[in-house]
Design a protein around this motif. Structure first.
Motif, PDB file in Angstrom:
ATOM      1  N   ASP A 134      -9.743  -2.160  -3.842  1.00  0.00           N
ATOM      2  CA  ASP A 134      -8.607  -1.612  -3.098  1.00  0.00           C
ATOM      3  C   ASP A 134      -8.987  -1.326  -1.645  1.00  0.00           C
ATOM      4  O   ASP A 134      -8.169  -1.511  -0.735  1.00  0.00           O
TER       5      ASP A 134
ATOM      6  N   ILE B 194      -7.153  -2.914   1.645  1.00  0.00           N
ATOM      7  CA  ILE B 194      -6.651  -2.114   2.771  1.00  0.00           C
ATOM      8  C   ILE B 194      -7.216  -2.641   4.087  1.00  0.00           C
ATOM      9  O   ILE B 194      -6.498  -2.743   5.090  1.00  0.00           O
TER      10      ILE B 194
ATOM     11  N   LEU C 162      -2.734  -2.629  -7.410  1.00  0.00           N
ATOM     12  CA  LEU C 162      -2.456  -2.864  -5.990  1.00  0.00           C
ATOM     13  C   LEU C 162      -2.554  -4.345  -5.639  1.00  0.00           C
ATOM     14  O   LEU C 162      -1.732  -4.872  -4.885  1.00  0.00           O
TER      15      LEU C 162
ATOM     16  N   LEU D 249      -3.799   7.153   2.176  1.00  0.00           N
ATOM     17  CA  LEU D 249      -4.499   5.891   1.935  1.00  0.00           C
ATOM     18  C   LEU D 249      -5.495   6.021   0.782  1.00  0.00           C
ATOM     19  O   LEU D 249      -5.601   5.130  -0.070  1.00  0.00           O
TER      20      LEU D 249
ATOM     21  N   ILE E 256       0.843  -1.203   0.000  1.00  0.00           N
ATOM     22  CA  ILE E 256       0.000   0.000   0.000  1.00  0.00           C
ATOM     23  C   ILE E 256       0.874   1.247   0.000  1.00  0.00           C
ATOM     24  O   ILE E 256       0.636   2.203  -0.740  1.00  0.00           O
ATOM     25  N   TRP E 257       1.929   1.217   0.812  1.00  0.00           N
ATOM     26  CA  TRP E 257       2.850   2.352   0.906  1.00  0.00           C
ATOM     27  C   TRP E 257       3.530   2.629  -0.436  1.00  0.00           C
ATOM     28  O   TRP E 257       3.621   3.774  -0.886  1.00  0.00           O
TER      29      TRP E 257
ATOM     30  N   VAL F 153      -4.450   5.609  -2.839  1.00  0.00           N
ATOM     31  CA  VAL F 153      -4.193   4.255  -3.344  1.00  0.00           C
ATOM     32  C   VAL F 153      -5.455   3.638  -3.949  1.00  0.00           C
ATOM     33  O   VAL F 153      -5.382   2.696  -4.737  1.00  0.00           O
TER      34      VAL F 153
ATOM     35  N   HIS G 141       2.507   1.984  -3.387  1.00  0.00           N
ATOM     36  CA  HIS G 141       1.590   2.410  -4.441  1.00  0.00           C
ATOM     37  C   HIS G 141       1.074   3.837  -4.223  1.00  0.00           C
ATOM     38  O   HIS G 141       0.292   4.333  -5.032  1.00  0.00           O
TER      39      HIS G 141
END
Length: 565
Positions: A342, A346, A307, A298, A265-266, A301, A268
């Protein structure tokens, strides 16, 4: 000419004394905050003059009021927390709820005698109609002239208590108060017309229904456009259950080179979002600005089609909805479907920090006893809200026929929904019990506690033989409050249990009218149901107490229903 060296004593109205020093209340022509008046008292608890002066300047605000949306006691507790640690307890929901209940009760005791005297002076008394049931008239004729419109006592005590204890920046609290006051206004107009005409006929049925429908319409439209449940796409502050866990997960992912869902996640995130997120993650636990930056990172993303990585998110980690979306080619998904996938990724990567979501949950009604089972209503949810508001407020109104009956049963129902509000406001308890998580519902716990105290305070004067009746001002507003709490806690279908006694009273009227029109015969000696038992020979006190017992048993059953899935 005045002697500049002359020793003058400052006026108490113009300055405060702090360890022997006169500190003016006025600075640059502007009035300092009235909160500074308490600094001379608080300074006695300081160990040195420096701390006392620091406290004074922290309390001294040019605006003259606490920050917008903060109750007086809550704000005072936050201000004094660095100096008197124990006062921090006034920021807890449970402590504020207890204080609100006691305050609401005491306000009723304080204002009650004066309100009763005023109503008697203005001859605002109950009218006992000589109808076709002579026995019932004989039982109740002694109540003629008893002051009514006592619901104003409940509304006044509730409003004052919430100003002290409620967090006024909570929108669910405002929605509940809106319903309470709007229906209280409808009831007040109805009571006023009755007293003006010296007759039991107040507002026409159409006018009363119009007021109830308008209240339900306003609430329903707001909830359709402004969801109170967890968002299913973009992240909002209410979707985060633990800011510390979120910060820790990101800091760990940033500092480690090992592949993980959080690090994916970071990576992207856009470059500028990464830079802001690094700093925000260090302060997100206690800084609203940092929290916004972290959520923006967040949310950046959520439009990424690349992702999803099956090595980082194997099928056993994903929900069925996420599995179905991930099984399709990401390039064929719509933008909304990509955002939804996505978001689910998360939630899976950060389960301790992000609440699980369900699409369009704000317009769905959960079915008690079934896990993750909902009735999707879509735009018809507005009609459902209107139905609840109209039905419950009228049911409580019908129940208000004996001393203490409506007040006591309303208190039980409100207390039940206050407990439910506390449960659904906690992500951990909501997930454990499989009930809908409503992040902002914690203030409904305080709201319910205020009404509990005010209701008990009113009951002090309404117990048999009653010194005052609540009238439609009280019955409609209390019914609206119960309905609003059911809607705002997303436990609408628990109403037949929580407010089961009111449902029985309303059902008895419907059955009686339908039977008489269809067959010409009555099922009950008289409706609502409490009058039926009166005419059977039960004393008024016995009917009231037994109905309270039934209401209490139904409330206990409703708590049990939360666990049954």
């Amino acid at each position: 000419m005045r002697n500049a060296s002359k020793n003058t004593t400052p006026s108490p109205g113009r300055c405060a004394t702090l360890r022997g020093r006169a500190i003016p209340f006025w600075s640059k022509g502007r009035a300092a905050c009235a909160w500074s008046a308490s600094s001379s008292v608080c300074a006695r608890f300081m160990e040195n003059q420096h701390d006392a002066a620091a406290l004074f300047h922290s309390l001294r605000k040019p605006c003259g009021a606490p920050p917008k949306g903060q109750p007086m006691l809550y704000y005072l507790a936050l201000t004094l927390k660095p100096y008197i640690g124990a006062i921090n307890v006034f920021t807890y929901h449970t402590v504020r709820a207890g204080g609100a209940a006691i305050t609401g009760f005491l306000f009723c005791l304080l204002f009650g005698p004066a309100i009763i005297r005023a109503l008697r002076e203005f001859k605002v008394g109950q009218i006992i109609k000589e109808d076709h049931v002579a026995d019932l008239h004989a039982l109740h004729k002694g109540k003629a002239g008893t002051p009514t419109m006592g619901g104003a006592m409940i509304l006044l005590s509730t409003a004052l208590s919430l100003l002290l204890w409620g967090r006024l920046n909570n929108r669910l609290l405002w929605l509940a108060v809106m319903v309470l006051l709007l229906l209280g206004a409808v009831g007040f107009i109805d009571d006023y017309i009755k007293l003006k005409r010296k007759h039991n006929d107040g507002l026409s049925a159409r006018a009363k229904f119009a007021g109830q429908i308008l209240t339900g319409l306003l609430l329903g439209l707001y909830l359709i456009g402004n969801p109170i449940t967890v968002s299913a796409t973009y992240l909002y502050p209410r979707d985060v259950t633990d800011w510390q866990a979120l910060s820790k997960a990101f800091l760990t992912a940033i500092q480690s080179d090992d592949p993980s869902p959080a690090r994916a996640i970071w990576l992207h995130m856009p470059l500028d979002a990464r830079q802001k997120t690094v700093e925000a993650a260090r302060h997100a636990a206690d800084s609203p600005v940092a929290r916004r930056e972290l959520l923006q990172g967040l949310n950046s993303v959520l439009s990424q089609r690349r992702l999803y990585d099956p090595h980082l998110w194997p099928d056993e980690m994903l929900t069925p909805e996420a599995q179905a979306l991930a099984a399709r080619n990401p390039q064929t998904l719509s933008d909304l479907e990509v955002t939804r996938l996505d978001r689910l990724l998360i939630e899976t990567a950060l389960p301790e920090a992000i609440a699980p979501s369900v699409p369009n949950l704000h317009t769905k009604v959960g079915i008690p006893g079934f896990k993750d089972t909902y009735i999707p209503l879509g735009p018809f949810y507005v009609l459902f809200v209107i139905l609840i508001i109209v039905a419950v407020s009228n049911a409580v109104n019908l129940t208000d026929g004996l001393d203490g009956l409506a007040a006591g049963t309303s208190v039980i129902s409100i207390l039940t929904y206050a407990g439910i509000a506390y449960v659904v406001s906690r992500a951990d308890w909501s997930q454990y019990l499989f009930v809908t998580y409503v992040p902002e519902a914690s203030e409904l716990f305080v709201f319910g506690a205020v009404l509990l105290g005010a209701g008990l305070g009113f009951l002090w004067f309404n117990a048999h033989p009653a010194e005052i009746f609540m009238g439609d001002t009280g019955s409609l507003s209390l019914g609206g409050a119960i309905a609003a709490m059911a809607i705002l806690t997303k436990q609408e279908l628990l109403l037949p249990l929580v407010a089961g006694l009111f449902a029985l009273e309303a059902a008895s009227v419907v059955i009686q009218v339908a039977s008489y029109k269809l067959t010409g015969k009555r099922v009950f000696r008289m409706a609502p149901l409490h009058h039926h038992f009166e005419l059977m020979g039960w004393s008024e006190t016995k009917v009231t107490m037994r109905f309270w017992i039934i209401a209490l048993l139904l409330a206990l059953m409703s708590f049990s229903a939360l666990k049954l899935r």
